[in-house]
Design an enzyme around this catalytic site. Structure first.
Site, short mmCIF file in Angstrom:
data_model
loop_
_atom_site.label_atom_id
_atom_site.label_comp_id
_atom_site.label_asym_id
_atom_site.label_seq_id
_atom_site.Cartn_x
_atom_site.Cartn_y
_atom_site.Cartn_z
N LEU A 1 0.84 -1.29 0.01
CA LEU A 1 -0.08 0.15 0.08
C LEU A 1 0.93 1.11 0.02
CD1 LEU A 1 -2.90 -0.64 2.33
CD2 LEU A 1 -3.08 -0.24 0.21
N ASP A 2 0.58 2.36 -0.92
CA ASP A 2 1.36 3.41 -0.89
C ASP A 2 1.59 4.09 0.67
OD1 ASP A 2 1.76 3.07 -3.58
OD2 ASP A 2 -0.03 4.32 -3.91
N LYS A 3 2.62 4.82 0.77
CA LYS A 3 3.07 5.25 2.17
C LYS A 3 1.96 6.33 2.39
CE LYS A 3 6.25 8.02 4.32
NZ LYS A 3 7.81 8.86 4.46
N SER B 1 -1.40 6.01 1.69
CA SER B 1 -2.65 5.22 1.82
C SER B 1 -2.74 4.51 3.19
CB SER B 1 -2.75 4.29 0.64
OG SER B 1 -2.69 4.85 -0.75
#
Length: 274
Positions: free
Chosen positions: A104-106, A108
């Site tokens: 998961l992106d930072k 997110s």
């Protein structure tokens, strides 16, 4: 039963098969105190060491494997590299060696699975297995019917077109989206192409597993029932990745929701770092 050395190492949760191959090439791995070659088989009774440390074989029934669900907060990076501040391993603080399934992106938040079982990681990550992932998204302007339709049909990003997906408006600025693929920053890129900016992104479900009552930063072990369902879901998954078939982007893309003065390119050419 004999097993390839890189698989033997990855099954322990130490690293991926590719990383195991690098360790072998760097002569950091021994079998019975001898340096092996790539592709060497490990048999019963063989003693495998990495950097001098004995690596035990995985239990046949995988009863020693770890499977957890974690509600990743915003700001945590999905990497096992401990020198990176805010890495997911330090954030969880598990006593066993585990690694995330996907990422998961930072900026997110939401559900991510972590495990010490290398096999199940490979199976879940295969794009052709089409496992559902559901997200709750907030954007910076009202969600229109046209926006929902365009997102659902597929959007040209990263020199391809995203697969059709289920998108449903849930409020003036919010919607849910169910993906069966996982391109880099996919939802953010899709929204950006249509002139929207994501202000909040939360993953709430992976296949049959959901966040439940987990608060940001909390984690729990998967139940026996959840694990059985997970194993059944990936039972038919291929063991080797298949190259994706690129989809042709439209020769003349339909006018998007961008304003005339917006100068951003319609197609992004490379991944941006998180």
């Amino acid at each position: 039963m004999n097993k390839r050395l890189n698989k033997y190492i990855s099954d322990t949760g130490l690293c991926s098969r590719r990383e195991a191959d690098k360790l072998i090439e760097q002569q950091r791995v021994t079998i019975n105190d001898k340096l092996p070659e790539l592709g060497t088989q490990v048999g019963p009774g063989d003693k495998v060491r990495v950097d001098g440390k004995l690596i035990g074989a995985v239990a046949a029934d995988k009863s020693d494997r770890i499977y957890i669900a974690y509600n990743k907060p915003i700001g945590i990076t999905c990497t096992t590299e401990r020198h990176i501040k805010g890495n997911i391993i330090d954030a969880i603080g598990h006593k066993e060696r585990i690694f995330p399934i996907g990422r998961l992106d930072k900026p997110s938040e939401g559900l991510i699975l972590l495990t010490s079982d290398g096999d199940i990681v490979n199976k879940i990550l295969r794009a052709e297995n089409a496992h559902d992932k559901e997200y709750e998204v907030t954007v910076n302007q009202p969600v229109s019917d046209r926006f929902i339709q365009r997102m659902s049909k597929g959007v040209p990003i990263l020199r391809t077109v995203t697969k059709p997906c289920v998108v449903r408006a849930t409020g003036k600025f919010t919607f849910t989206i169910i993906l069966t693929e996982g391109m880099n920053r996919q939802i953010r890129r899709m929204c950006e192409f249509l002139g929207y900016e994501v202000t909040k992104l939360k993953r709430v479900r992976i296949m049959h597993l959901d966040l439940g009552k987990l608060r940001p930063g909390q984690w729990r072990n998967l139940t026996e029932q959840e694990l059985n369902q997970l194993n059944n879901a990936v039972k038919g998954s291929s063991k080797t990745a298949q190259a994706p078939t690129p989809q042709k982007t439209p020769a003349k893309p339909e006018k998007s929701l961008w304003s005339a003065q917006n100068k951003r390119p319609r197609f992004e050419r490379k991944n941006k770092p998180v």
